[in-house]
Write a protein that holds these residues in place. Structure first.
Motif, PDB file in Angstrom:
ATOM      1  N   PHE A  29       1.416   6.532  -6.873  1.00 37.24           N
ATOM      2  CA  PHE A  29       0.301   7.407  -7.255  1.00 37.24           C
ATOM      3  C   PHE A  29       0.671   8.875  -7.032  1.00 37.24           C
ATOM      4  O   PHE A  29       0.404   9.737  -7.879  1.00 37.24           O
ATOM      5  CB  PHE A  29      -0.952   7.031  -6.459  1.00 37.24           C
ATOM      6  CG  PHE A  29      -2.134   7.889  -6.764  1.00 37.24           C
ATOM      7  CD1 PHE A  29      -2.819   7.755  -7.965  1.00 37.24           C
ATOM      8  CD2 PHE A  29      -2.564   8.845  -5.845  1.00 37.24           C
ATOM      9  CE1 PHE A  29      -3.906   8.553  -8.241  1.00 37.24           C
ATOM     10  CE2 PHE A  29      -3.649   9.644  -6.122  1.00 37.24           C
ATOM     11  CZ  PHE A  29      -4.336   9.494  -7.324  1.00 37.24           C
ATOM     12  N   ALA A  30       1.306   9.179  -5.888  1.00 35.98           N
ATOM     13  CA  ALA A  30       1.703  10.558  -5.594  1.00 35.98           C
ATOM     14  C   ALA A  30       2.746  11.032  -6.593  1.00 35.98           C
ATOM     15  O   ALA A  30       2.684  12.186  -7.075  1.00 35.98           O
ATOM     16  CB  ALA A  30       2.249  10.652  -4.171  1.00 35.98           C
TER      17      ALA A  30
ATOM     18  N   LEU B 287       2.197   1.627  -3.555  1.00 34.31           N
ATOM     19  CA  LEU B 287       1.155   2.103  -4.473  1.00 34.31           C
ATOM     20  C   LEU B 287       0.834   3.576  -4.229  1.00 34.31           C
ATOM     21  O   LEU B 287       0.660   4.352  -5.180  1.00 34.31           O
ATOM     22  CB  LEU B 287      -0.105   1.252  -4.336  1.00 34.31           C
ATOM     23  CG  LEU B 287      -0.014  -0.159  -4.907  1.00 34.31           C
ATOM     24  CD1 LEU B 287      -1.271  -0.937  -4.587  1.00 34.31           C
ATOM     25  CD2 LEU B 287       0.230  -0.112  -6.406  1.00 34.31           C
ATOM     26  N   THR B 288       0.759   3.971  -2.961  1.00 35.94           N
ATOM     27  CA  THR B 288       0.468   5.364  -2.635  1.00 35.94           C
ATOM     28  C   THR B 288       1.601   6.272  -3.107  1.00 35.94           C
ATOM     29  O   THR B 288       1.347   7.352  -3.672  1.00 35.94           O
ATOM     30  CB  THR B 288       0.259   5.520  -1.115  1.00 35.94           C
ATOM     31  OG1 THR B 288      -0.763   4.623  -0.695  1.00 35.94           O
ATOM     32  CG2 THR B 288      -0.128   6.929  -0.757  1.00 35.94           C
ATOM     33  N   SER B 289       2.828   5.852  -2.890  1.00 40.49           N
ATOM     34  CA  SER B 289       3.977   6.644  -3.343  1.00 40.49           C
ATOM     35  C   SER B 289       4.000   6.756  -4.866  1.00 40.49           C
ATOM     36  O   SER B 289       4.267   7.831  -5.416  1.00 40.49           O
ATOM     37  CB  SER B 289       5.280   6.014  -2.860  1.00 40.49           C
ATOM     38  OG  SER B 289       5.305   5.973  -1.462  1.00 40.49           O
TER      39      SER B 289
ATOM     40  N   PHE C 276       0.827  -1.211   0.000  1.00 42.24           N
ATOM     41  CA  PHE C 276       0.000   0.000   0.000  1.00 42.24           C
ATOM     42  C   PHE C 276       0.860   1.260   0.000  1.00 42.24           C
ATOM     43  O   PHE C 276       0.542   2.251  -0.667  1.00 42.24           O
ATOM     44  CB  PHE C 276      -0.952   0.003   1.207  1.00 42.24           C
ATOM     45  CG  PHE C 276      -2.025  -1.043   1.106  1.00 42.24           C
ATOM     46  CD1 PHE C 276      -3.038  -0.933   0.162  1.00 42.24           C
ATOM     47  CD2 PHE C 276      -2.019  -2.149   1.939  1.00 42.24           C
ATOM     48  CE1 PHE C 276      -4.028  -1.890   0.061  1.00 42.24           C
ATOM     49  CE2 PHE C 276      -2.993  -3.112   1.843  1.00 42.24           C
ATOM     50  CZ  PHE C 276      -4.001  -2.991   0.901  1.00 42.24           C
ATOM     51  N   ILE C 277       1.951   1.239   0.738  1.00 43.47           N
ATOM     52  CA  ILE C 277       2.866   2.381   0.747  1.00 43.47           C
ATOM     53  C   ILE C 277       3.473   2.582  -0.631  1.00 43.47           C
ATOM     54  O   ILE C 277       3.571   3.719  -1.130  1.00 43.47           O
ATOM     55  CB  ILE C 277       3.964   2.186   1.821  1.00 43.47           C
ATOM     56  CG1 ILE C 277       3.340   2.251   3.215  1.00 43.47           C
ATOM     57  CG2 ILE C 277       5.077   3.207   1.671  1.00 43.47           C
ATOM     58  CD1 ILE C 277       4.277   1.834   4.335  1.00 43.47           C
TER      59      ILE C 277
END
Length: 93
Positions: free
Chosen positions: A82-83, A78-80, A75-76
């Motif tokens: 995406f950001a 994927l979030t990174s 999740f980290i």
């Protein structure tokens, strides 16, 4: 006298049967002792099965934390990602 010899003979037969049963039970006990020793070798050396409560508690907590990290890492990432994509898109415009 013949009656006492018959009962003596019967007792000898029973004694022989009991001795054979004892030998069978001793063999069974020895086989089970070997099996128990083999099973004890397979038990992992871990604090989760420690007799001390505090060791078990910290071992379980440690597994919980590591499990949380393993679940959180994708999740980290994927979030990174995406950001990073959003930042690149905003810089282009």
């Amino acid at each position: 006298m013949s009656g006492s010899s018959i009962s003596s003979y019967g007792m000898q037969i029973q004694l022989g049967q009991l001795n054979s049963q004892i030998e069978q039970l001793q063999d069974k006990l020895q086989a089970q002792s070997i099996e128990i020793a083999e099973l004890q070798e397979r038990i992992p050396d871990s604090n989760i099965i420690s007799p001390k409560f505090i060791n078990r508690a910290f071992a379980v907590w440690g597994h919980y934390v590591v499990g949380g990290f393993i679940i959180a890492i994708p999740f980290i990432c994927l979030t990174s990602l995406f950001a990073l994509v959003m930042i690149l898109i905003l810089q282009i415009n």
